[in-house]
Design a protein around this motif. Structure first.
Motif, short mmCIF file in Angstrom:
data_model
loop_
_atom_site.label_atom_id
_atom_site.label_comp_id
_atom_site.label_asym_id
_atom_site.label_seq_id
_atom_site.Cartn_x
_atom_site.Cartn_y
_atom_site.Cartn_z
N GLN A 43 -9.10 -7.58 -10.51
CA GLN A 43 -9.22 -8.72 -9.52
C GLN A 43 -9.23 -9.86 -10.37
O GLN A 43 -10.33 -9.71 -11.29
CB GLN A 43 -9.93 -8.82 -8.47
CG GLN A 43 -10.11 -10.04 -7.48
CD GLN A 43 -10.97 -9.95 -6.50
OE1 GLN A 43 -11.59 -8.98 -5.85
NE2 GLN A 43 -11.22 -10.93 -5.90
N THR B 141 -5.41 1.62 -13.68
CA THR B 141 -6.25 0.70 -12.64
C THR B 141 -5.54 0.08 -11.63
O THR B 141 -4.50 -0.70 -12.01
CB THR B 141 -6.79 -0.36 -13.73
OG1 THR B 141 -7.56 0.22 -14.77
CG2 THR B 141 -7.77 -1.50 -12.98
N ARG B 142 -6.08 0.17 -10.38
CA ARG B 142 -5.06 -0.24 -9.34
C ARG B 142 -5.83 -1.30 -8.62
O ARG B 142 -5.25 -1.88 -7.64
CB ARG B 142 -4.82 1.09 -8.45
CG ARG B 142 -3.62 1.77 -8.75
CD ARG B 142 -3.23 2.90 -7.97
NE ARG B 142 -2.01 3.47 -8.12
CZ ARG B 142 -1.82 4.37 -9.05
NH1 ARG B 142 -2.75 4.64 -10.18
NH2 ARG B 142 -0.61 4.99 -8.89
N ASN B 143 -7.14 -1.46 -8.99
CA ASN B 143 -7.78 -2.76 -8.34
C ASN B 143 -8.55 -3.59 -9.01
O ASN B 143 -9.37 -4.16 -8.81
CB ASN B 143 -9.03 -1.81 -7.46
CG ASN B 143 -10.00 -1.05 -8.49
OD1 ASN B 143 -9.77 -0.99 -9.56
ND2 ASN B 143 -11.12 -0.51 -7.85
N ARG C 24 -1.29 -10.12 -4.39
CA ARG C 24 -1.18 -8.63 -4.91
C ARG C 24 0.04 -8.31 -5.65
O ARG C 24 1.11 -8.58 -5.06
CB ARG C 24 -1.47 -7.74 -3.62
CG ARG C 24 -1.48 -6.12 -3.91
CD ARG C 24 -2.91 -5.70 -3.85
NE ARG C 24 -3.21 -4.21 -3.83
CZ ARG C 24 -3.39 -3.70 -5.01
NH1 ARG C 24 -3.75 -4.29 -5.99
NH2 ARG C 24 -3.32 -2.31 -5.17
N GLU D 262 2.21 1.75 -3.80
CA GLU D 262 1.19 1.69 -4.58
C GLU D 262 1.42 3.14 -5.41
O GLU D 262 1.08 2.89 -6.77
CB GLU D 262 0.04 1.61 -4.02
CG GLU D 262 -1.26 1.34 -5.16
CD GLU D 262 -2.46 1.04 -4.37
OE1 GLU D 262 -3.28 1.97 -3.98
OE2 GLU D 262 -2.91 -0.29 -4.38
N THR E 205 0.93 -1.33 -0.04
CA THR E 205 0.07 -0.03 -0.01
C THR E 205 0.92 1.28 0.14
O THR E 205 0.60 2.41 -0.59
CB THR E 205 -0.85 0.26 1.33
OG1 THR E 205 -1.74 -1.09 1.08
CG2 THR E 205 -1.88 1.30 1.20
#
Length: 135
Positions: free
Chosen positions: A132, A128-130, A99, A58, A55
Protein backbone atom coordinates in the motif's frame (compact mmCIF):
# COMPACT_ATOMS: atom_id res chain seq x y z
CA UNK A 1 -52.72 -6.41 -3.16
CA UNK A 2 -54.81 -6.87 -6.30
CA UNK A 3 -53.47 -8.79 -9.34
CA UNK A 4 -52.77 -5.61 -11.33
CA UNK A 5 -50.59 -4.22 -8.53
CA UNK A 6 -48.74 -7.53 -8.25
CA UNK A 7 -48.03 -7.56 -12.01
CA UNK A 8 -46.87 -3.94 -11.90
CA UNK A 9 -44.57 -4.65 -8.94
CA UNK A 10 -43.13 -7.69 -10.76
CA UNK A 11 -42.53 -5.62 -13.92
CA UNK A 12 -40.83 -2.84 -11.98
CA UNK A 13 -38.63 -5.36 -10.14
CA UNK A 14 -37.68 -7.08 -13.40
CA UNK A 15 -36.89 -3.74 -15.03
CA UNK A 16 -34.66 -2.76 -12.12
CA UNK A 17 -32.73 -6.05 -12.36
CA UNK A 18 -32.35 -5.77 -16.13
CA UNK A 19 -31.13 -2.18 -16.06
CA UNK A 20 -28.71 -2.51 -13.14
CA UNK A 21 -27.07 -5.85 -13.95
CA UNK A 22 -25.57 -4.83 -17.32
CA UNK A 23 -24.16 -1.65 -15.80
CA UNK A 24 -22.47 -3.63 -13.01
CA UNK A 25 -21.12 -6.17 -15.49
CA UNK A 26 -19.90 -3.40 -17.80
CA UNK A 27 -17.92 -1.76 -14.99
CA UNK A 28 -16.23 -5.05 -14.09
CA UNK A 29 -15.63 -5.82 -17.79
CA UNK A 30 -13.79 -2.50 -18.13
CA UNK A 31 -10.95 -4.03 -16.11
CA UNK A 32 -8.66 -4.66 -19.06
CA UNK A 33 -5.38 -6.50 -18.55
CA UNK A 34 -2.62 -4.52 -20.25
CA UNK A 35 0.87 -5.75 -21.10
CA UNK A 36 4.12 -3.82 -21.31
CA UNK A 37 7.15 -5.98 -22.09
CA UNK A 38 7.30 -8.83 -19.55
CA UNK A 39 4.76 -7.15 -17.23
CA UNK A 40 0.95 -7.39 -17.28
CA UNK A 41 -1.30 -5.33 -15.04
CA UNK A 42 -4.89 -4.39 -14.35
CA UNK A 43 -6.14 -1.53 -12.16
CA UNK A 44 -9.54 -0.59 -10.79
CA UNK A 45 -11.56 -1.19 -7.69
CA UNK A 46 -13.44 2.02 -7.04
CA UNK A 47 -16.83 0.29 -7.22
CA UNK A 48 -17.73 -2.87 -5.31
CA UNK A 49 -18.17 -4.93 -8.50
CA UNK A 50 -14.66 -3.94 -9.64
CA UNK A 51 -13.20 -4.94 -6.27
CA UNK A 52 -14.90 -8.32 -6.57
CA UNK A 53 -13.64 -8.77 -10.16
CA UNK A 54 -10.08 -7.92 -9.09
CA UNK A 55 -10.28 -10.33 -6.15
CA UNK A 56 -11.40 -13.08 -8.53
CA UNK A 57 -8.40 -12.38 -10.80
CA UNK A 58 -5.82 -11.99 -8.01
CA UNK A 59 -4.52 -15.56 -8.34
CA UNK A 60 -3.30 -14.76 -11.88
CA UNK A 61 -0.98 -11.98 -10.64
CA UNK A 62 2.00 -11.98 -8.29
CA UNK A 63 2.01 -8.36 -7.00
CA UNK A 64 -0.86 -6.30 -5.62
CA UNK A 65 -0.83 -2.67 -4.51
CA UNK A 66 -3.43 -0.26 -3.15
CA UNK A 67 -3.25 3.54 -3.48
CA UNK A 68 -4.95 5.58 -0.73
CA UNK A 69 -4.82 8.98 0.92
CA UNK A 70 -5.46 10.41 4.36
CA UNK A 71 -5.99 8.73 7.68
CA UNK A 72 -9.29 7.22 6.53
CA UNK A 73 -7.57 5.48 3.60
CA UNK A 74 -9.68 7.05 0.86
CA UNK A 75 -9.16 5.31 -2.49
CA UNK A 76 -7.08 7.07 -5.15
CA UNK A 77 -7.06 6.73 -8.92
CA UNK A 78 -5.09 8.49 -11.65
CA UNK A 79 -1.80 7.61 -9.99
CA UNK A 80 1.31 7.56 -12.21
CA UNK A 81 3.14 4.26 -11.64
CA UNK A 82 6.65 3.07 -12.56
CA UNK A 83 7.81 -0.47 -11.92
CA UNK A 84 11.61 -0.57 -11.59
CA UNK A 85 13.92 -3.58 -11.28
CA UNK A 86 17.71 -3.30 -10.92
CA UNK A 87 17.43 0.43 -11.69
CA UNK A 88 15.74 -0.38 -15.02
CA UNK A 89 12.15 0.70 -15.72
CA UNK A 90 10.17 -2.37 -16.72
CA UNK A 91 6.71 -0.79 -16.91
CA UNK A 92 5.02 2.57 -16.59
CA UNK A 93 1.29 3.23 -16.50
CA UNK A 94 -1.47 5.34 -14.98
CA UNK A 95 -3.59 3.51 -12.41
CA UNK A 96 -7.27 3.82 -13.32
CA UNK A 97 -8.26 2.79 -9.80
CA UNK A 98 -6.89 2.33 -6.30
CA UNK A 99 -5.98 -1.36 -6.67
CA UNK A 100 -3.48 -2.66 -9.20
CA UNK A 101 -2.61 -6.28 -9.82
CA UNK A 102 0.70 -6.87 -11.55
CA UNK A 103 2.19 -10.01 -13.09
CA UNK A 104 5.97 -9.68 -13.41
CA UNK A 105 8.97 -12.01 -13.64
CA UNK A 106 10.11 -13.31 -10.25
CA UNK A 107 12.21 -10.85 -8.27
CA UNK A 108 12.23 -7.60 -6.31
CA UNK A 109 10.85 -4.33 -7.64
CA UNK A 110 10.49 -0.72 -6.63
CA UNK A 111 7.04 0.66 -7.26
CA UNK A 112 7.47 4.38 -7.75
CA UNK A 113 4.20 6.27 -7.82
CA UNK A 114 3.20 9.90 -8.03
CA UNK A 115 -0.13 11.48 -7.16
CA UNK A 116 -0.64 15.19 -7.86
CA UNK A 117 3.13 15.63 -8.12
CA UNK A 118 3.88 13.95 -4.78
CA UNK A 119 6.13 10.88 -5.21
CA UNK A 120 6.04 7.75 -3.05
CA UNK A 121 7.79 4.42 -3.45
CA UNK A 122 7.80 0.97 -1.96
CA UNK A 123 9.99 -2.07 -2.49
CA UNK A 124 8.10 -5.29 -3.14
CA UNK A 125 8.92 -8.83 -4.15
CA UNK A 126 6.80 -11.09 -6.30
CA UNK A 127 4.30 -12.78 -4.03
CA UNK A 128 3.46 -9.49 -2.25
CA UNK A 129 -0.24 -8.94 -2.81
CA UNK A 130 -1.07 -6.37 -0.13
CA UNK A 131 1.40 -3.48 -0.60
CA UNK A 132 0.00 0.00 0.00
CA UNK A 133 1.10 3.54 -0.78
CA UNK A 134 -0.69 6.27 1.16
CA UNK A 135 -0.51 9.99 0.49
Amino acid sequence: MNPQHLRLAALIGAAMVLTSAPAARAAADDLVIRTMGPVSYVCGGVAEDERQALTAREKDFNIGILFTQGTAGEFLSDVAVRLVRDEQEVATFRAAGPRCLIRAPEGSYNIEASYKGQPKSIKVSTGTRNAQLRW
